[in-house]
Design an enzyme around this catalytic site. Structure first.
Site, short mmCIF file in Angstrom:
data_model
loop_
_atom_site.label_atom_id
_atom_site.label_comp_id
_atom_site.label_asym_id
_atom_site.label_seq_id
_atom_site.Cartn_x
_atom_site.Cartn_y
_atom_site.Cartn_z
N GLU A 14 -20.20 -4.80 8.96
CA GLU A 14 -21.14 -4.00 9.76
C GLU A 14 -22.29 -4.85 10.30
OE1 GLU A 14 -19.94 -3.09 6.80
OE2 GLU A 14 -18.85 -1.23 7.19
N ARG A 74 -25.93 -1.23 5.91
CA ARG A 74 -25.74 -2.67 5.79
C ARG A 74 -26.41 -3.45 6.92
NH1 ARG A 74 -20.91 -4.24 2.51
NH2 ARG A 74 -21.65 -3.36 0.56
N LYS A 87 0.85 -1.19 0.00
CA LYS A 87 0.00 0.00 0.00
C LYS A 87 0.89 1.25 0.00
CE LYS A 87 -4.35 1.28 2.10
NZ LYS A 87 -5.55 0.79 2.76
C1 LIG Z 1 -19.39 -1.39 3.72
C2 LIG Z 1 -18.17 -0.52 3.84
N1 LIG Z 1 -17.63 -0.31 5.06
C3 LIG Z 1 -16.54 0.49 5.17
C4 LIG Z 1 -15.99 1.07 4.07
C5 LIG Z 1 -14.81 2.04 4.24
N2 LIG Z 1 -13.61 1.52 3.58
C6 LIG Z 1 -13.20 1.98 2.39
S1 LIG Z 1 -11.81 1.25 1.86
C7 LIG Z 1 -11.69 0.32 3.25
C8 LIG Z 1 -10.55 -0.62 3.42
C9 LIG Z 1 -10.42 -1.53 2.25
O1 LIG Z 1 -9.29 -2.34 2.40
P1 LIG Z 1 -8.81 -3.21 1.17
O2 LIG Z 1 -9.99 -3.83 0.50
O3 LIG Z 1 -7.77 -4.14 1.65
O4 LIG Z 1 -8.22 -2.17 0.16
P2 LIG Z 1 -6.85 -1.31 0.28
O5 LIG Z 1 -7.28 0.07 0.62
O6 LIG Z 1 -6.01 -1.93 1.35
O7 LIG Z 1 -6.24 -1.41 -1.06
C10 LIG Z 1 -12.75 0.59 4.11
C11 LIG Z 1 -12.94 -0.02 5.44
C12 LIG Z 1 -16.60 0.83 2.83
N3 LIG Z 1 -16.16 1.40 1.70
N4 LIG Z 1 -17.68 0.04 2.74
#
Ligand SMILES: Cc1ncc(C[n+]2csc(CCOP(=O)(O)OP(=O)(O)O)c2C)c(N)n1
Length: 603
Positions: free
Chosen positions: A359, A387, A282
């Site tokens: 969630e 959700r 990342k």
């Molecule tokens: C239902 C939901 N909950 C929380 C989020 C907030 N959110 C956006 S990106 C993320 C982390 C995603 O991690 P990953 O899939 O590993 O992607 P990375 O950013 O590490 O590439 C979160 C918790 C969301 N978009 N949707």
């Protein structure tokens, strides 16, 4: 902007490049993304980690015929730049500009509008089944991060994908991070898979070395191999995906463009589902983002709003009261930093639960914690709590449990746009029996509400936006009672739900302004007192009108026989497709002028 960036106007231009040129192009993309996002704000670290991935996918697959589904979609900036949005990219996350997430209406290369996590596998399978039933042929790639992979929907989809044997590719982009460090057993399982790769490499090295020993080499190798086979079996028996009927490839270095191209070419025409596990970093290539990927997950634009935040108030409450009240426990669904739980997590790690992007589970976990005698606080963004609707209704409210929902980013959210607007919580929560809903006007009142919540023994929601302007005096919290903030000799009563509405109401002048801090139950005693012929009542809320505060006031007064005149201000029955909080408030009339014109219309 570099020449190389200028040369790529569409994926077709990439397909003419050598691997060396593609690598060079990736460096230029990184620089362009880094410079732009520092100005606009946005999801920097995630997008930097997915640059080679986007380039390799567009090298092998043919968009828009082939469908690439970027889960959440916050990592898709390189994809946007490659697919015709290079010059518009500096308008990222602004009105009239480029959305921070994939949008079908923005480009035919954005195969689906996304923003909430863990949807890409279900959408991918839906497309695959549609394609097969309609006798079409195109490729489907779902790109999902290890964080998004913790979401329940991803598991539900995997279950279905494995059984269906539909032809689709899943790219699992594993950077060991969600917004913060990823959590849970699935995350540990992925670490084991990474380890197994190292093991295979080790085995090859040992084999070469030991077999080179004259005379005894073969015996030594056989003895060693037995032990190693034991370890290997242990690791390979863990290959959950294969056992579910999904071919597993990996782990693969997600920054090695040659390897990525090779594996995508290999799996492109395969029958059935396959999962390619790539390992990325990342923030790759940007020293600041690489060192602190959590901080650079989402960054604010230069000169961003520095108003105090409600999440800081929550953080203070949880740490201070957590010390005295050991029944307080806190839950997050992968959003500890954004919701203000980090300090509590460090101070009380045993009473803090990060459940991953889950969630629904978080809500029912809170129900269980409350049923078991604890006082759970679930801090969550309004949009993501959508959700958990059934879990709130079925598990928390039917059982009438003392779970407190701290609903952050409620109301218009600005630059995250249409998928993240927090304007529905009053609507979906108000309709649930047993639920009490509060909206603080500022941090001071929020703190009082939090203190009050400790002795409240039922389902409770407190909803607030990210920031508030300043603290003010406030009356003690009394169940179901509103606070008169401005008292005038006037026949106009402005009932404001939450700080943004109250600020607009206070700027009107010559009217009574009421802080309607209890959205549910309403202060019916107060409403009865103002329901008189000749009075004007204006409700103001940073929420959809449908099912919101104003409708509740209106229907209560109607049931009593409406004598006053009433008008309700809030968001109309359309999706709020807007990237600026100020603009959202203005277009809904949540401003002094908006209220004044509503008053004028009633006169
Ligand atoms: C239902 C939901 N909950 C929380 C989020 C907030 N959110 C956006 S990106 C993320 C982390 C995603 O991690 P990953 O899939 O590993 O992607 P990375 O950013 O590490 O590439 C979160 C918790 C969301 N978009 N949707």
């Amino acid at each position: 902007m570099s020449d190389l960036i200028q040369q790529v106007n569409s994926p077709a231009d990439l397909k003419k490049m050598t691997v060396g040129e593609l690598n060079e192009y990736c460096n230029c993309l990184r620089k362009y993304i880094g410079e732009t996002v520092r100005n606009t704000g946005g999801h920097l670290a995630s997008s930097l980690g997915a640059v080679e991935l986007a380039v390799a996918l567009h090298f092998v697959f043919d968009c828009p015929a082939d469908k690439i589904l970027w889960d959440v979609g916050h990592q898709a900036y390189a994809h946007k730049i490659i697919t015709g949005r290079r010059d518009a990219f500096p308008s990222l996350r602004s009105n009239g500009g480029i959305s921070g997430f994939p949008r079908m209406k923005e480009s035919d290369c954005d195969a689906f509008t996304m923003g909430h996590s863990s949807t890409s596998l279900s959408v991918g399978l839906g497309l695959a089944r549609a394609r097969d039933l309609l006798g079409q042929s195109y490729n489907i790639v779902s790109v999902i991060g290890d964080g998004a992979f913790t979401g329940g929907m991803a598991f539900e989809a995997l279950n279905d994908i494995g059984a269906s044997q539909a032809g689709m590719t899943i790219v699992l982009n594993d950077n060991k991070m969600s917004i913060s460090k990823n959590v849970g057993a699935m995350s540990e399982y992925l670490s084991k898979l990474r380890l197994s790769k190292r093991y295979s490499r080790l085995k090859r090295t040992v084999q070469k070395g030991v077999l080179g020993i004259p005379l005894f080499g073969e015996h030594i190798y056989k003895a060693l191999d037995k032990t190693k086979d034991g370890i290997k079996a242990l690791l390979q028996n863990n290959k959950m995906f294969e056992q579910m009927g999904i071919k597993y490839y990996g782990p693969i270095d997600g920054h090695n463009i040659g390897n990525l191209i090779e594996i995508f070419k290999q799996t492109k025409n395969e029958c059935g589902p396959s999962l390619i596990h790539i390992v990325t970093e990342k923030g790759k290539g940007d020293s600041a983002a690489q060192c602190d990927p959590s901080k650079f997950h989402g960054i604010q634009p230069v000169g961003a709003n520095k108003e105090p935040s409600f999440s800081d108030v929550l953080s203070r409450f949880l740490c201070e009261e957590g010390e005295k009240n050991s029944s307080i426990v806190a839950i997050t669904a992968a959003m500890a930093d954004g919701t203000g739980l980090t300090a509590f997590s460090e101070r009380f790690p045993n009473r803090y639960f990060d459940v991953g992007i889950a969630e629904q589970h978080a809500v029912t976990l809170a129900a269980g914690l409350a049923a078991g005698g604890l006082k759970p606080y679930f801090a969550v963004y309004s949009t993501f709590l959508q959700r958990g609707f059934d879990q709130i209704l079925h598990d928390v409210c039917i059982n009438n449990l003392g779970v407190t929902f701290l609903i952050d980013r409620a109301g218009a959210v600005g630059s995250d746009g249409i998928t993240h607007q927090g304007i529905y919580d009053l609507s979906y929560l108000s309709m649930i029996p047993n639920m009490t809903i509060l909206a603080p006007k500022d941090g001071n009142e929020f703190y009082k509400m939090l203190i009050w919540s400790q002795s409240f023994n039922g389902p409770l929601s407190i909803r607030y936006p990210k920031n508030y302007a300043f603290d003010s005096e406030c009356a003690d919290i009394e169940y179901g009672k509103w606070e008169v903030v401005v008292s005038e000799k006037s026949n106009i009563y402005i009932l404001a739900a939450g700080g943004r509405a109250l600020r607009a109401a206070q700027a009107v002048g010559n009217s009574n302004v009421i802080n309607a801090r209890f959205i549910k139950p309403l202060d019916t005693e107060f409403l009865n007192s103002i329901n008189k012929a000749g009075n004007i009542i204006i409700t103001v809320e940073d929420n959809a009108l449908s099912g919101g505060f104003g409708q509740a006031v209106n229907s209560y007064l109607t049931s009593c026989g409406l004598k006053a005149k009433i008008s309700c201000i809030g968001y109309s029955d359309e999706f709020l497709d807007d990237f600026s909080v100020e603009h959202s408030l203005e277009s809904a009339g949540i401003t002094a002028n908006g209220i004044l014109s509503a008053i004028k219309n009633l006169k």
